[in-house]
Design an enzyme around this catalytic site. Structure first.
Site, PDB file in Angstrom:
ATOM      1  N   LEU A  62       0.861  -1.174   0.000  1.00 27.85           N
ATOM      2  CA  LEU A  62       0.000   0.000   0.000  1.00 27.85           C
ATOM      3  C   LEU A  62       0.904   1.232   0.000  1.00 27.85           C
ATOM      4  O   LEU A  62       1.950   1.235   0.655  1.00 27.85           O
ATOM      5  CB  LEU A  62      -0.907   0.033   1.234  1.00 27.85           C
ATOM      6  CG  LEU A  62      -1.948  -1.080   1.391  1.00 27.85           C
ATOM      7  CD1 LEU A  62      -2.667  -0.929   2.730  1.00 27.85           C
ATOM      8  CD2 LEU A  62      -2.956  -1.065   0.254  1.00 27.85           C
ATOM      9  N   ASP A  63       0.493   2.274  -0.711  1.00 30.91           N
ATOM     10  CA  ASP A  63       1.257   3.519  -0.702  1.00 30.91           C
ATOM     11  C   ASP A  63       1.352   4.054   0.724  1.00 30.91           C
ATOM     12  O   ASP A  63       0.460   3.839   1.560  1.00 30.91           O
ATOM     13  CB  ASP A  63       0.576   4.572  -1.579  1.00 30.91           C
ATOM     14  CG  ASP A  63       0.596   4.223  -3.058  1.00 30.91           C
ATOM     15  OD1 ASP A  63       1.377   3.323  -3.444  1.00 30.91           O
ATOM     16  OD2 ASP A  63      -0.167   4.846  -3.818  1.00 30.91           O
ATOM     17  N   ARG A  64       2.396   4.785   0.977  1.00 28.96           N
ATOM     18  CA  ARG A  64       2.641   5.292   2.335  1.00 28.96           C
ATOM     19  C   ARG A  64       1.462   6.084   2.909  1.00 28.96           C
ATOM     20  O   ARG A  64       1.107   5.886   4.078  1.00 28.96           O
ATOM     21  CB  ARG A  64       3.923   6.146   2.357  1.00 28.96           C
ATOM     22  CG  ARG A  64       4.310   6.597   3.744  1.00 28.96           C
ATOM     23  CD  ARG A  64       5.733   7.087   3.842  1.00 28.96           C
ATOM     24  NE  ARG A  64       6.121   7.196   5.249  1.00 28.96           N
ATOM     25  CZ  ARG A  64       7.360   7.341   5.680  1.00 28.96           C
ATOM     26  NH1 ARG A  64       8.355   7.408   4.822  1.00 28.96           N
ATOM     27  NH2 ARG A  64       7.625   7.421   6.976  1.00 28.96           N
ATOM     28  N   VAL A  66      -1.647   5.743   2.452  1.00 26.98           N
ATOM     29  CA  VAL A  66      -2.883   4.944   2.422  1.00 26.98           C
ATOM     30  C   VAL A  66      -2.949   4.069   3.665  1.00 26.98           C
ATOM     31  O   VAL A  66      -1.940   3.530   4.126  1.00 26.98           O
ATOM     32  CB  VAL A  66      -2.925   4.073   1.145  1.00 26.98           C
ATOM     33  CG1 VAL A  66      -4.172   3.195   1.117  1.00 26.98           C
ATOM     34  CG2 VAL A  66      -2.861   4.958  -0.099  1.00 26.98           C
TER      35      VAL A  66
END
Length: 231
Positions: A62-64, A66
């Site tokens: 997951l993107d940071r 998110v």
């Protein structure tokens, strides 16, 4: 902040799922901040008294900025099998995204071709195939509106970097707080209003259905959307 029992959404002998906090990185990067996979390794080693450390495999990312459910494998066999499940798209991923603009179509399918600029960590979406682009597809539906903000349920079919963020922005619905992709203001908390709400798949070893659900962050904003259900 170390991982605690309250962060664990699911655990058995093969898998462990965490409710990731926005701002945590999944794996080590140039910032030098302690990544989530290392925190989970320490948690497992302490809980099960493993003085030589614990195995942990990263299944997806997951993107940071998110939050939400992220899954790790506790054995090499589970990692290999879960990698195949994700590669073969045998997992249903559901995200909740809060946007300011109501989409023109309340439900739809988006297909774009994405190119990432690694130096800027920025993805550009194109409507047709371009050299070195990756096909990206998701389904979305309007779930409701609270206080002038719209909640979208998003089910990505592919798993590209920044996919949901750039694809929603392409239909004039940038995610709240995501000034990298068109929202006018960034978040002081280092987060955007994108949450991995649920994962569904067949267990790689037990062969039984697994559904992992992540409660929304408690931050004074997300709480207003807690009553919305995954459909």
């Amino acid at each position: 902040m170390p991982i605690t029992e309250s962060d664990i959404l699911y655990e058995d002998n093969h898998l462990i799922a965490i409710n990731k906090r926005a701002g945590d990185i999944v794996q080590v990067d140039e910032t030098g901040d302690e990544p989530l996979d290392e925190q989970v390794k320490k948690y497992i080693a302490t809980k099960y008294n493993k003085p030589n450390g614990a195995f942990l495999g990263v299944v997806h990312r997951l993107d940071r900025p998110v939050s939400g459910v992220i899954l790790f494998a506790k054995t090499s066999k589970a990692l290999e099998r879960m990698n195949a499940i994700f590669k073969n798209r045998e997992v249903r991923k559901t995200y909740f995204a809060v946007v300011k603009n109501k989409p023109a179509r309340l439900e739809g399918n988006l297909v774009h071709y994405l190119i990432k600029n690694p130096k800027k960590n920025l993805v550009t979406a194109y409507n047709r195939e371009e050299p070195n682009s990756q096909r990206s597809e998701l389904n979305y539906k309007f779930a409701g509106e609270v206080g002038g903000f719209c909640l979208l349920q998003v089910n990505p079919i592919t798993g590209r970097s920044h996919q949901i963020r750039v694809q929603l922005s392409s239909m004039q619905c940038p995610i709240v707080g995501d000034n990298k992709y068109g929202y006018p203001r960034g978040s002081r908390k280092g987060s955007i209003c994108l949450h991995a709400r649920q994962l569904e798949f067949i267990h790689p070893v037990q062969k039984e259905p697994v559904k992992i659900f992540a409660p929304l962050p408690i931050d004074g904003f997300w709480e207003r959307f807690e009553h919305f259900q995954v459909s």
